[in-house]
Design a protein around this motif. Structure first.
Motif, PDB file in Angstrom:
ATOM      1  N   THR A   1      10.642   7.084   9.298  1.00  0.00           N
ATOM      2  CA  THR A   1      10.669   5.638   9.074  1.00  0.00           C
ATOM      3  C   THR A   1      10.156   5.289   7.679  1.00  0.00           C
ATOM      4  O   THR A   1       9.375   6.037   7.085  1.00  0.00           O
ATOM      5  CB  THR A   1       9.799   4.896  10.112  1.00  0.00           C
ATOM      6  OG1 THR A   1       8.422   5.253   9.904  1.00  0.00           O
ATOM      7  CG2 THR A   1      10.220   5.232  11.539  1.00  0.00           C
ATOM      8  N   GLU A   2      10.601   4.150   7.190  1.00  0.00           N
ATOM      9  CA  GLU A   2      10.130   3.672   5.886  1.00  0.00           C
ATOM     10  C   GLU A   2       8.625   3.435   5.909  1.00  0.00           C
ATOM     11  O   GLU A   2       7.917   3.805   4.972  1.00  0.00           O
ATOM     12  CB  GLU A   2      10.840   2.385   5.489  1.00  0.00           C
ATOM     13  CG  GLU A   2      10.347   1.863   4.144  1.00  0.00           C
ATOM     14  CD  GLU A   2      11.031   0.595   3.690  1.00  0.00           C
ATOM     15  OE1 GLU A   2      10.302  -0.310   3.212  1.00  0.00           O
ATOM     16  OE2 GLU A   2      12.271   0.512   3.792  1.00  0.00           O
ATOM     17  N   SER A   3       8.129   2.831   6.975  1.00  0.00           N
ATOM     18  CA  SER A   3       6.693   2.539   7.034  1.00  0.00           C
ATOM     19  C   SER A   3       5.866   3.813   6.983  1.00  0.00           C
ATOM     20  O   SER A   3       4.815   3.861   6.324  1.00  0.00           O
ATOM     21  CB  SER A   3       6.351   1.709   8.269  1.00  0.00           C
ATOM     22  OG  SER A   3       6.668   2.401   9.454  1.00  0.00           O
ATOM     23  N   GLU A   4       6.322   4.862   7.645  1.00  0.00           N
ATOM     24  CA  GLU A   4       5.585   6.124   7.611  1.00  0.00           C
ATOM     25  C   GLU A   4       5.625   6.752   6.215  1.00  0.00           C
ATOM     26  O   GLU A   4       4.628   7.281   5.740  1.00  0.00           O
ATOM     27  CB  GLU A   4       6.152   7.096   8.645  1.00  0.00           C
ATOM     28  CG  GLU A   4       5.370   8.387   8.708  1.00  0.00           C
ATOM     29  CD  GLU A   4       5.915   9.394   9.700  1.00  0.00           C
ATOM     30  OE1 GLU A   4       5.253  10.431   9.874  1.00  0.00           O
ATOM     31  OE2 GLU A   4       6.989   9.161  10.286  1.00  0.00           O
TER      32      GLU A   4
ATOM     33  N   ARG B   1       5.879   5.195   3.369  1.00  0.00           N
ATOM     34  CA  ARG B   1       5.001   4.414   2.491  1.00  0.00           C
ATOM     35  C   ARG B   1       3.526   4.653   2.825  1.00  0.00           C
ATOM     36  O   ARG B   1       2.695   4.789   1.929  1.00  0.00           O
ATOM     37  CB  ARG B   1       5.369   2.948   2.583  1.00  0.00           C
ATOM     38  CG  ARG B   1       6.763   2.685   1.995  1.00  0.00           C
ATOM     39  CD  ARG B   1       7.198   1.261   2.147  1.00  0.00           C
ATOM     40  NE  ARG B   1       6.385   0.420   1.268  1.00  0.00           N
ATOM     41  CZ  ARG B   1       6.425  -0.901   1.288  1.00  0.00           C
ATOM     42  NH1 ARG B   1       7.219  -1.540   2.130  1.00  0.00           N
ATOM     43  NH2 ARG B   1       5.669  -1.591   0.472  1.00  0.00           N
ATOM     44  N   GLU B   2       3.209   4.709   4.112  1.00  0.00           N
ATOM     45  CA  GLU B   2       1.819   4.921   4.523  1.00  0.00           C
ATOM     46  C   GLU B   2       1.291   6.283   4.049  1.00  0.00           C
ATOM     47  O   GLU B   2       0.190   6.378   3.509  1.00  0.00           O
ATOM     48  CB  GLU B   2       1.713   4.810   6.044  1.00  0.00           C
ATOM     49  CG  GLU B   2       0.301   4.961   6.575  1.00  0.00           C
ATOM     50  CD  GLU B   2       0.267   4.822   8.089  1.00  0.00           C
ATOM     51  OE1 GLU B   2      -0.573   5.521   8.702  1.00  0.00           O
ATOM     52  OE2 GLU B   2       1.051   4.038   8.663  1.00  0.00           O
TER      53      GLU B   2
ATOM     54  N   GLU C   1       0.987   6.151   0.156  1.00  0.00           N
ATOM     55  CA  GLU C   1      -0.153   5.346  -0.308  1.00  0.00           C
ATOM     56  C   GLU C   1      -1.452   6.139  -0.218  1.00  0.00           C
ATOM     57  O   GLU C   1      -2.309   6.038  -1.087  1.00  0.00           O
ATOM     58  CB  GLU C   1      -0.272   4.051   0.504  1.00  0.00           C
ATOM     59  CG  GLU C   1       0.793   3.029   0.217  1.00  0.00           C
ATOM     60  CD  GLU C   1       0.703   2.408  -1.172  1.00  0.00           C
ATOM     61  OE1 GLU C   1      -0.332   2.536  -1.855  1.00  0.00           O
ATOM     62  OE2 GLU C   1       1.706   1.790  -1.582  1.00  0.00           O
TER      63      GLU C   1
ATOM     64  N   THR D   1       6.488   4.650  -2.703  1.00  0.00           N
ATOM     65  CA  THR D   1       5.746   3.483  -2.219  1.00  0.00           C
ATOM     66  C   THR D   1       6.418   2.136  -2.447  1.00  0.00           C
ATOM     67  O   THR D   1       6.105   1.180  -1.751  1.00  0.00           O
ATOM     68  CB  THR D   1       4.356   3.422  -2.882  1.00  0.00           C
ATOM     69  OG1 THR D   1       4.529   3.288  -4.302  1.00  0.00           O
ATOM     70  CG2 THR D   1       3.523   4.660  -2.565  1.00  0.00           C
TER      71      THR D   1
ATOM     72  N   PRO E   1      14.275   7.066   4.522  1.00  0.00           N
ATOM     73  CA  PRO E   1      14.083   6.337   5.781  1.00  0.00           C
ATOM     74  C   PRO E   1      15.358   6.381   6.619  1.00  0.00           C
ATOM     75  O   PRO E   1      16.465   6.248   6.098  1.00  0.00           O
ATOM     76  CB  PRO E   1      13.794   4.905   5.318  1.00  0.00           C
ATOM     77  CG  PRO E   1      13.292   5.049   3.919  1.00  0.00           C
ATOM     78  CD  PRO E   1      14.012   6.236   3.344  1.00  0.00           C
TER      79      PRO E   1
END
Length: 147
Positions: free
Chosen positions: A22-25, A27-28, A31, A40, A96
Motif C-alpha cells: 500500500t501507498e501508506s505503508e 510512505r510510513e 518516513e 515519501t 503501491p
C-alpha cells in the motif's frame, strides 16, 4: 510439521503466499527509515522521478520479503537465524498496489555442528506481473533433528 535441517535437500523449492503493498505503508516505512522524496512524496515522485511515481525503498522491499519468509516458511521450521545475505539486488521498483510473492530454493547445505546445519537459500521476490523485484542468497541456520 516443523522443517529441520535434515528435511531440506538441494533443489527443494517453496512458493510463498502473497503480500499487498500500500501507498501508506511505503510512505510510513520511508518516513522512518529511508526518507528520500521518491519514497515519501507521491506528487513530486510522479512529476520528477525517473520511476514515474512513488516507489518502496529497497530496504522496505527486503522487509516485506522477510515477512513472506517468516509467515510462509520460517514460522514452521527449526530455523535458528541467519548468518548473512549475499547478492541482495533490487531488480525493479515496487509500487503501491503491487502484490508480492516469493520463492525459496535450497542451493546448498552443510552440517556445521551436531546440533545445527547451514542452508543456503536463493530467495526471489516477484510482483503480480511476475517480474523479479528482489533477489538474494541467504545463509540460514537450522536445528538438526538427529544429534
Amino acid at each position: 510439521m516443523t522443517v529441520f535441517f535434515e528435511d531440506l535437500a538441494v533443489g527443494d523449492t517453496f512458493a510463498l503466499d502473497s503480500y499487498d503493498v500500500t501507498e501508506s505503508e511505503i510512505r510510513e516505512f520511508a518516513e522512518k527509515y529511508d526518507p528520500q522524496w521518491f519514497h515519501t512524496d507521491p506528487e513530486r515522485a510522479r512529476e520528477e522521478s525517473i520511476y514515474g511515481g512513488l516507489i518502496a525503498s529497497g530496504w522496505h522491499t527486503t522487509a516485506m520479503t522477510m515477512r513472506l519468509l517468516v509467515d510462509g516458511f520460517f514460522a514452521d521450521s527449526a530455523a535458528l537465524g541467519a548468518k548473512g545475505v549475499d547478492e541482495l539486488r533490487w531488480r525493479r521498483p515496487v509500487t503501491p498496489g503491487d502484490t508480492l510473492t516469493a520463492t525459496i530454493e535450497v542451493v546448498d547445505r552443510e552440517a556445521e555442528r551436531p546440533e545445527r546445519g547451514l542452508v543456503r537459500l536463493s530467495i526471489v521476490t516477484t510482483n503480480d506481473a511476475d517480474e523479479t523485484v528482489c533477489s538474494m542468497l541467504a545463509d540460514v541456520l537450522f536445528a538438526r533433528r538427529e544429534r
